[in-house]
Design a protein around this motif. Sequence first.
Motif, mmCIF file in Angstrom:
data_model
loop_
_atom_site.group_PDB
_atom_site.id
_atom_site.type_symbol
_atom_site.label_atom_id
_atom_site.label_comp_id
_atom_site.label_asym_id
_atom_site.label_seq_id
_atom_site.Cartn_x
_atom_site.Cartn_y
_atom_site.Cartn_z
ATOM 1 N N ASN A 73 8.402 -15.756 -24.639
ATOM 2 C CA ASN A 73 7.682 -14.603 -25.202
ATOM 3 C C ASN A 73 8.537 -13.344 -25.283
ATOM 4 O O ASN A 73 8.057 -12.299 -25.710
ATOM 5 C CB ASN A 73 6.417 -14.312 -24.405
ATOM 6 C CG ASN A 73 6.720 -13.954 -22.953
ATOM 7 O OD1 ASN A 73 7.856 -14.018 -22.522
ATOM 8 N ND2 ASN A 73 5.703 -13.579 -22.215
ATOM 9 N N ASP A 163 9.525 -8.105 -27.460
ATOM 10 C CA ASP A 163 8.351 -8.916 -27.148
ATOM 11 C C ASP A 163 7.943 -9.694 -28.392
ATOM 12 O O ASP A 163 7.581 -9.109 -29.413
ATOM 13 C CB ASP A 163 7.206 -8.015 -26.680
ATOM 14 C CG ASP A 163 6.019 -8.816 -26.161
ATOM 15 O OD1 ASP A 163 6.070 -10.060 -26.247
ATOM 16 O OD2 ASP A 163 5.059 -8.211 -25.673
ATOM 17 N N ASP A 201 7.843 -14.515 -19.255
ATOM 18 C CA ASP A 201 7.305 -13.942 -18.020
ATOM 19 C C ASP A 201 6.619 -15.050 -17.229
ATOM 20 O O ASP A 201 5.774 -15.772 -17.760
ATOM 21 C CB ASP A 201 6.301 -12.831 -18.333
ATOM 22 C CG ASP A 201 6.977 -11.608 -18.904
ATOM 23 O OD1 ASP A 201 8.174 -11.407 -18.604
ATOM 24 O OD2 ASP A 201 6.327 -10.855 -19.653
ATOM 25 N N GLN A 202 6.990 -15.168 -15.971
ATOM 26 C CA GLN A 202 6.435 -16.229 -15.143
ATOM 27 C C GLN A 202 5.034 -15.831 -14.674
ATOM 28 O O GLN A 202 4.868 -14.898 -13.892
ATOM 29 C CB GLN A 202 7.331 -16.492 -13.935
ATOM 30 C CG GLN A 202 8.710 -16.984 -14.301
ATOM 31 C CD GLN A 202 9.544 -17.276 -13.079
ATOM 32 O OE1 GLN A 202 9.037 -17.376 -11.974
ATOM 33 N NE2 GLN A 202 10.841 -17.410 -13.274
ATOM 34 N N THR A 203 4.030 -16.550 -15.160
ATOM 35 C CA THR A 203 2.668 -16.313 -14.703
ATOM 36 C C THR A 203 2.430 -17.100 -13.424
ATOM 37 O O THR A 203 3.101 -18.101 -13.144
ATOM 38 C CB THR A 203 1.666 -16.752 -15.766
ATOM 39 O OG1 THR A 203 1.789 -18.165 -15.978
ATOM 40 C CG2 THR A 203 1.922 -16.019 -17.077
ATOM 41 N N SER A 204 1.471 -16.655 -12.638
ATOM 42 C CA SER A 204 1.182 -17.339 -11.378
ATOM 43 C C SER A 204 0.698 -18.760 -11.622
ATOM 44 O O SER A 204 0.985 -19.671 -10.835
ATOM 45 C CB SER A 204 0.124 -16.551 -10.596
ATOM 46 O OG SER A 204 -1.059 -16.398 -11.358
ATOM 47 N N GLU A 205 -0.019 -18.977 -12.744
ATOM 48 C CA GLU A 205 -0.528 -20.320 -13.026
ATOM 49 C C GLU A 205 0.604 -21.295 -13.308
ATOM 50 O O GLU A 205 0.613 -22.424 -12.800
ATOM 51 C CB GLU A 205 -1.489 -20.281 -14.222
ATOM 52 C CG GLU A 205 -2.795 -19.551 -13.970
ATOM 53 C CD GLU A 205 -2.646 -18.047 -14.099
ATOM 54 O OE1 GLU A 205 -1.543 -17.597 -14.481
ATOM 55 O OE2 GLU A 205 -3.619 -17.319 -13.816
ATOM 56 N N SER A 206 1.584 -20.883 -14.100
ATOM 57 C CA SER A 206 2.686 -21.784 -14.445
ATOM 58 C C SER A 206 3.578 -22.057 -13.242
ATOM 59 O O SER A 206 4.053 -23.177 -13.039
ATOM 60 C CB SER A 206 3.508 -21.200 -15.595
ATOM 61 O OG SER A 206 4.018 -19.917 -15.253
ATOM 62 N N SER A 245 13.552 -19.841 -13.434
ATOM 63 C CA SER A 245 13.278 -20.136 -14.837
ATOM 64 C C SER A 245 14.597 -20.308 -15.570
ATOM 65 O O SER A 245 15.584 -19.629 -15.278
ATOM 66 C CB SER A 245 12.460 -19.007 -15.486
ATOM 67 O OG SER A 245 13.202 -17.800 -15.462
#
Length: 305
Positions: A73, A163, A201-206, A245
């Motif tokens: 992203n 972005d 951006d690393q989301t908590s879910e991933s 990542s």
Amino acid sequence: MLITRKYIGIAIVAVLAIVGSTVSVLTLSAQEPGSLATVVATHDAAIGNVKYCDPRTDGITVQGSGVVTIPANIGVVELGVDVIADPLIDARSTAAHAMQNIIDAVKEQGVTDDQITTTRLNIRPERTWIEEEFSLEDGSTGRRSRDVIIGYRVSNRVRIEIDVADTSQEEDTDILSAVIDAAATAGGDDVRIDSIYFRADQTSESVDEARKLAVQDALHRANLYAGSFGVEVGGLLSASEVVASTPVFSDNFGLARAESAALDGPSTPISSGDVEIRASITAKFAIAQPGCVDKAAMYADKDTE
């Protein structure tokens, strides 16, 4: 007489001890090969084949990994200028002018100030070796080499982050291509486009999903090894993790590609991609063996009685 009988008794005991030892050795020597193993096995049977272990130190250590792929992203372009000139004030002025032209050009493509970050500014002398002739006292001449400053190099680098989360794949390409082409045209021969890559951006879910996959992989490996060794996996003793990542890199862009982009040719091709979020875990499990007795705990229990 009593003394004589005493010594005779001692002598008889000694002789019997020697004879007994000799008979024992001869008896052991007369057994078939493997008799020592039989004695050991008999001893183990006598104590109930107890296996001593310490689950606090004995165990199986494995590494598990989990990978989750998510769309990129953010597009990142690292570029700048390199200028060599003499004197230093000319080098600095030329580099500053070229960089300002680049920044103005990319802003015309929609890039804002908060998307531009200066990452490096370096000024150093450029040297070369020259040979010169000199005269000796006897009238002859000789040659020698020495280094001289031929100018000053000024390097300035910026990172531009765009972005692209709310744009389509084709629009991603258009935005980044426009930025690169504008920078190459504005900077001219002084521009340097170092790299282009994408990140997410690393989301908590991933991240948590990658962690779960790493744990599953570690458990699978532990059970696989335990089954091969004929034991069972016990409780978890310790665990540590690493999360990272991996961006998808495009081709590195050198001066030649920047110069070609500045010409009246096609737009610089850019392709975005996915980003891999990796979680790695190192886990240590106890070994659960049937009949295994924690020797240290056993003695600790006796001490408390």
